[in-house]
Design an enzyme around this catalytic site. Structure first.
Site, mmCIF file in Angstrom:
data_model
loop_
_atom_site.group_PDB
_atom_site.id
_atom_site.type_symbol
_atom_site.label_atom_id
_atom_site.label_comp_id
_atom_site.label_asym_id
_atom_site.label_seq_id
_atom_site.Cartn_x
_atom_site.Cartn_y
_atom_site.Cartn_z
ATOM 1 N N GLU A 249 11.045 -80.218 90.906
ATOM 2 C CA GLU A 249 10.307 -78.983 90.652
ATOM 3 C C GLU A 249 10.938 -78.386 89.413
ATOM 4 O O GLU A 249 12.083 -77.922 89.442
ATOM 5 C CB GLU A 249 10.407 -78.051 91.861
ATOM 6 C CG GLU A 249 9.415 -76.902 91.805
ATOM 7 C CD GLU A 249 10.084 -75.590 91.456
ATOM 8 O OE1 GLU A 249 9.858 -75.135 90.309
ATOM 9 O OE2 GLU A 249 10.797 -75.029 92.285
ATOM 10 N N CYS A 283 9.962 -69.517 88.728
ATOM 11 C CA CYS A 283 9.196 -70.563 88.040
ATOM 12 C C CYS A 283 7.696 -70.414 88.230
ATOM 13 O O CYS A 283 6.911 -70.856 87.383
ATOM 14 C CB CYS A 283 9.657 -71.947 88.510
ATOM 15 S SG CYS A 283 9.597 -72.153 90.296
#
Length: 477
Positions: A249, A283
């Site tokens: 990720e 994020c």
């Protein structure tokens, strides 16, 4: 703060044997929180050997027993919630309420994967061979090396540990050295819950001692990373020699589209709260806003008004809505992004400057308007308290602008038109899409991106399969 912790190897806490201690700084005041004896290369190899030795027993432990242990971990975490939230807030700087919520989401991961451990299903496929039967089953991939970032110091750990342990894998985890105590709180809950020695190990220290031995070892069969795209690219190269399975990720640069029929008040309330949570160091946060020209001025005004009312302060102070950035490097990076936007013609509506507060790393929540597409605030992930707003009029041009990014982790839109909702979900190039909502991260749904934002998924029923191999058996009797 770290007196009882350190390295967690083979079921025990121990002091690291590295040359330099790990110094942890409170970003809210720039003061030292304490020191942790760093792991040496030998410590990391010991953790790896413990994980290898424990693998056979753990993967053959009945799934129901693994599930019971994960539930026990969750109960220990619930009991430790108040103390853990303070540690998270001190290390990361985030407001105490956000730290509490992060710990709760981490508990969810262990509860969810305790149940998923009991639902590792195979299947039977009809064979073409007379008297034959094809069986498809799933087996744990083996020893896992996990690496986590500082911005969510416990939920990122839980997202890796819970599915890996549920699948029957053993783990060596290396958290960010800026927030190690938060990860240690989870490992202490593992210890209290009775995790078998060697099944879960933690090492904290410099890259040569805690990264290189793991990434080079053929014992490690899978690597899981939450970090920057640049780090992910390096890890792919480093893993090539031993052909490890990877899930990553990585970075994001989430677009938000506000159509002319959007519920503007709802869009503004949700967007401001989301954008400045954890000081924008998220994020999947809203980064670049594309607002229809008919509601553009109202949106900018409403965004700036709400933003200027946010209380910026120390994470544990009452009423704090936004804390500091994690370090001076982030401060300098945010200043450079705002300077670039100004030079390219963007308007600073509110914010745009540092805040001198108790020696911490504070930057005012910032709203930029009329931001050109080539400004860093839109073209790159800003990972800070910057909302970059621009306008659009033509939908076809909009899709090209929105999708013109290497990052594709999350994307959002606000509209009340059912047809436009379906079109938007189809048109957006992203691993995750939120319509009239920013709520994408939950234990029960898959989390992850495409393109330069990564590979693999964490969460949901999909998450456990990233830690399993598929085996086919053709059986003829």
């Amino acid at each position: 703060m770290y007196e009882n912790f350190g390295q967690f190897i083979n079921g025990k806490w121990s002091r690291g044997n590295g040359n330099e201690p790990v110094s942890v700084i409170d970003p809210g005041n720039g003061q030292s929180l304490g020191f942790i004896p760093a792991a040496s290369t030998e410590d990391t190899l010991s953790a790896l050997a413990a994980a290898e030795q424990a693998l056979d027993s753990w993967k053959n432990t009945q799934a129901w027993a693994r599930a019971d242990l994960l539930q026990a971990v969750a109960r220990e975490m619930v009991a430790a919630a108040a103390v853990a939230a303070v540690v998270i807030s001190k290390e990361s700087g985030k407001p105490l309420a956000q730290a509490k919520r992060e710990w709760e989401l981490s508990v969810d991961q262990f509860v969810w994967y305790a149940e998923e451990a009991r639902r590792i299903y195979g299947r039977i496929v009809e064979s073409r061979v007379p008297g034959g039967r094809c069986e498809v089953s799933h087996e744990p991939v083996g020893v896992v090396a996990a690496f986590t970032a500082w911005n969510f110091p416990v939920v990122l750990v839980a997202r890796k540990l819970a599915p890996a342990l549920a699948a029957g894998c053993t783990v060596v985890l290396r958290p960010s050295s800026e927030v190690p105590g938060s990860a240690m709180m989870i490992f202490e809950c593992l210890r209290k819950a009775g995790i078998p020695a060697g099944v879960a190990n933690l090492v904290v220290g410099p890259t040569p001692a805690t990264y290189e031995p793991l990434i080079a070892s053929p014992v490690v069969k899978k690597v899981s990373l939450t970090g920057s795209t640049q780090l992910g690219q390096q890890m792919i190269r480093d893993s090539a020699a031993t052909i490890k399975r990877l899930s990553m990720e990585l970075g994001g640069n989430a677009p938000v589209i506000v159509f002319e029929d959007a519920d503007l008040e709802k869009a503004l309330d949700l967007s401001v709260a989301t954008k400045f949570a954890n000081c924008g160091q998220v994020c999947v946060t809203a980064d670049r806003f594309y607002v229809h020209e008919s509601v553009y001025e109202s949106f900018v005004e409403g965004f700036a008004r709400r933003t200027s009312q946010l209380k910026v302060g120390y994470g544990q102070d009452e009423g704090t809505a936004m804390g500091p950035l994690i370090n001076t490097r982030r401060l300098q990076a945010i200043e450079a992004i705002v300077t670039d936007a100004r030079e390219k013609g963007a308007k600073v509506i509110t914010g745009g400057h540092r805040i001198d507060l108790n020696g911490g790393y504070f930057y005012a929540p910032t709203v930029l308007a009329d931001v050109p597409d080539d400004a860093l605030a839109i073209a790159e992930e800003n990972f800070g308290p910057i909302a970059a707003i621009t306008s659009f009029s033509d939908s076809e041009d909009l899709w090209a602008r929105v999708n013109n990014s290497d990052f594709a982790l999350s994307a959002y839109a606000f509209t009340r038109d059912p047809g436009r909702i379906r079109e938007t979900v189809a048109k957006l190039e992203s691993g995750m899409v939120g319509i009239n909502s920013y709520a994408l991260a939950a234990a029960e749904v898959p989390f992850g991106g495409i393109k330069a934002s990564g590979m693999g998924r964490e969460g949901g029923s999909e998450g456990i399969h990233d830690y399993m191999n598929v085996k086919l058996a053709q059986i003829v009797v």
